[in-house]
Scaffold this active site. Structure first.
Site, PDB file in Angstrom:
ATOM      1  N   ARG A 109       8.026  -4.164  36.205  1.00 25.58           N
ATOM      2  CA  ARG A 109       7.330  -3.749  37.442  1.00 25.58           C
ATOM      3  C   ARG A 109       5.846  -3.796  37.133  1.00 25.58           C
ATOM      4  O   ARG A 109       5.353  -3.103  36.234  1.00 25.58           O
ATOM      5  CB  ARG A 109       7.747  -2.338  37.852  1.00 25.58           C
ATOM      6  N   HIS A 136       9.674  -7.823  46.016  1.00 24.79           N
ATOM      7  CA  HIS A 136      10.556  -6.757  45.511  1.00 24.79           C
ATOM      8  C   HIS A 136      12.011  -7.212  45.724  1.00 24.79           C
ATOM      9  O   HIS A 136      12.745  -6.636  46.522  1.00 24.79           O
ATOM     10  CB  HIS A 136      10.258  -5.446  46.253  1.00 24.79           C
ATOM     11  N   GLN A 139      15.216  -4.851  45.643  1.00 30.68           N
ATOM     12  CA  GLN A 139      15.365  -3.954  46.793  1.00 30.68           C
ATOM     13  C   GLN A 139      16.034  -4.675  47.968  1.00 30.68           C
ATOM     14  O   GLN A 139      16.929  -4.137  48.616  1.00 30.68           O
ATOM     15  CB  GLN A 139      13.988  -3.413  47.214  1.00 30.68           C
ATOM     16  N   ASP A 225       8.141   0.386  55.645  1.00 34.92           N
ATOM     17  CA  ASP A 225       7.770   0.781  54.276  1.00 34.92           C
ATOM     18  C   ASP A 225       6.454   1.558  54.376  1.00 34.92           C
ATOM     19  O   ASP A 225       5.825   1.593  55.449  1.00 34.92           O
ATOM     20  CB  ASP A 225       7.607  -0.506  53.431  1.00 34.92           C
ATOM     21  N   CYS A 265      12.874   1.356  51.959  1.00 32.68           N
ATOM     22  CA  CYS A 265      13.158   1.247  50.513  1.00 32.68           C
ATOM     23  C   CYS A 265      12.910   2.554  49.778  1.00 32.68           C
ATOM     24  O   CYS A 265      13.425   2.741  48.675  1.00 32.68           O
ATOM     25  CB  CYS A 265      12.348   0.107  49.908  1.00 32.68           C
ATOM     26  N   ARG A 293      21.081   0.122  44.995  1.00 34.32           N
ATOM     27  CA  ARG A 293      20.253  -0.486  43.951  1.00 34.32           C
ATOM     28  C   ARG A 293      21.047  -0.530  42.644  1.00 34.32           C
ATOM     29  O   ARG A 293      21.012  -1.518  41.908  1.00 34.32           O
ATOM     30  CB  ARG A 293      18.963   0.340  43.735  1.00 34.32           C
TER      31      ARG A 293
HETATM   32  N1  NVA Z   1       5.654  -1.512  49.086  1.00 36.08           N
HETATM   33  C1  NVA Z   1       5.848  -0.374  48.194  1.00 36.08           C
HETATM   34  C2  NVA Z   1       7.271  -0.312  47.752  1.00 36.08           C
HETATM   35  C3  NVA Z   1       7.591   0.852  46.846  1.00 36.08           C
HETATM   36  C4  NVA Z   1       9.001   0.810  46.348  1.00 36.08           C
HETATM   37  C5  NVA Z   1       4.903  -0.495  47.007  1.00 36.08           C
HETATM   38  O1  NVA Z   1       4.723  -1.624  46.521  1.00 36.08           O
HETATM   39  O2  NVA Z   1       4.346   0.501  46.588  1.00 36.08           O
HETATM   40  N1   CP Z   2      12.380   1.532  46.264  1.00 38.57           N
HETATM   41  C1   CP Z   2      11.908   1.586  45.003  1.00 38.57           C
HETATM   42  O1   CP Z   2      11.718   0.575  44.313  1.00 38.57           O
HETATM   43  O2   CP Z   2      11.710   2.843  44.559  1.00 38.57           O
HETATM   44  P1   CP Z   2      10.940   3.277  43.228  1.00 38.57           P
HETATM   45  O3   CP Z   2       9.491   2.969  43.418  1.00 38.57           O
HETATM   46  O4   CP Z   2      11.202   4.769  43.119  1.00 38.57           O
HETATM   47  O5   CP Z   2      11.510   2.536  42.062  1.00 38.57           O
END
Ligand code: NVA
Ligand code: CP
Length: 310
Positions: A109, A136, A139, A225, A265, A293
């Site tokens: 990540r 992502h 997800q 989101d 998500c 997930r």
């Molecule tokens: N769009 C959000 C998703 C978090 C799971 C982010 O990138 O922070």
């Molecule tokens: N939806 C998701 O990826 O959650 P986290 O940021 O908690 O991993």
């Protein structure tokens, strides 16, 4: 899958797999989930190790990958920027060469998609995108599995995306292209999604709307989101103003199909991108979505390491 195997696959974007591979993965997910719910031991990844590299915060991604790997008999190594040499400017390419000699699978990540691509280019083992600024895919894998569980095939259906043209929106667009559904998108101006970034083959899968209400009309699934994704915190104040009319509320949901689902998500901000009555209401499947997930990623890890079973 042994290092150097020419069949080795990475999962960096949703479009890295084909429709028939998704059909296989969803079948495997169903089997793996049922076994798990029945307390049947299934440990095909005994002695295998997953390295998880987090350069951004996480709850779901961390827990689902870590628990999933243990449940399949393997183990995990957890690294962050702060507690590894990644935070002290060791080149990504060198980190990839070293880490991938010691583990069987890597989940990352991070910020730029290019970083995960550079890592993958120098990795001996499969690399999974656990979220980047651009995509992502794990997800959306869970979201589509959840849709199928509740409503059957997503092919030919309409998904409405309300909010930021972010990593989730880009990934929904790739999924629409590959799996044959229509994506309605409404974002405030200045926050549009970029179809060129998603690289879709069939642009007719995307319909863009100025009004979030119009985007929800007839949708089988409405999804949103956070207004400010990780890495964009400096824009938070401006985004709160720009997104004020993009809150998914009961009025928006009433324009969708009667049995439309709501997904997010998570983490969610009630009263911002979604009204509490929607996310906590009868159309919301956000807890199934989060749980899935775990199950889809177990199927994904099995596929990347062992190929097709049976
Ligand atoms: N769009 C959000 C998703 C978090 C799971 C982010 O990138 O922070
Ligand atoms: N939806 C998701 O990826 O959650 P986290 O940021 O908690 O991993």
């Amino acid at each position: 899958m042994k290092p150097g195997n020419s069949l080795m696959k990475h999962y960096l974007q949703f479009k890295d797999l084909r429709a028939e591979e998704y059909a296989y993965l969803f079948d495997r997910t169903r089997i793996i989930k049922t076994r798990f719910k029945n307390y049947e031991k299934y440990q095909p990844l005994a002695d295998r190790t997953l390295a998880m590299i987090f350069e951004k915060a996480s709850t779901r991604t961390r827990v689902s990958f870590e628990a999933g790997m243990y449940q399949m008999g393997g183990s995990v190594v957890h690294l962050t920027t702060g507690d590894s040499q990644l935070g002290r400017a060791e080149p990504v390419e060198d980190s990839a060469r070293v880490i991938s000699r010691m583990v069987d699978l890597v989940m990352i990540r991070t910020y730029e998609q290019t970083k995960i691509e550079r890592f993958a280019a120098h990795s001996r083992v499969p690399v999974i995108n656990g979220l980047t600024n651009e995509f992502h895919p794990c997800q959306i894998l869970a979201d589509i599995f959840t849709f199928i569980e509740h409503r059957g095939s997503i092919q030919g259906k309409t998904v409405a995306w309300v909010g930021d043209g972010n990593n989730m929106a880009n990934t929904w667009l790739q999924a629409a292209d590959i799996l044959g559904f229509t994506l309605h998108v409404s974002t405030p101006s200045g926050f549009e999604l970029d179809p060129a970034l998603a690289g879709v083959a069939d642009p007719t899968c995307l319909k863009v709307f100025k009004s979030p209400f119009a985007a929800c009309e007839g949708a089988h699934l409405v999804t949103t989101d956070v207004w400010t994704s990780m890495g964009y915190e400096a824009e938070n104040e401006a985004r709160m103003k720009a997104f004020a009319d993009w809150c998914v509320d009961t009025q928006m949901m009433s324009l969708a199909q009667k049995d439309a689902l709501f997904m997010h998500c998570l983490p969610a901000h009630r009263g911002e991108e979604v009204a509490a009555e929607v996310i906590d209401g009868p159309q919301s499947v956000v807890w199934d979505e989060a749980e899935n997930r775990l199950h889809v990623q177990k199927a994904l890890m099995e596929y990347l390491l062992l190929g097709r079973i049976g």
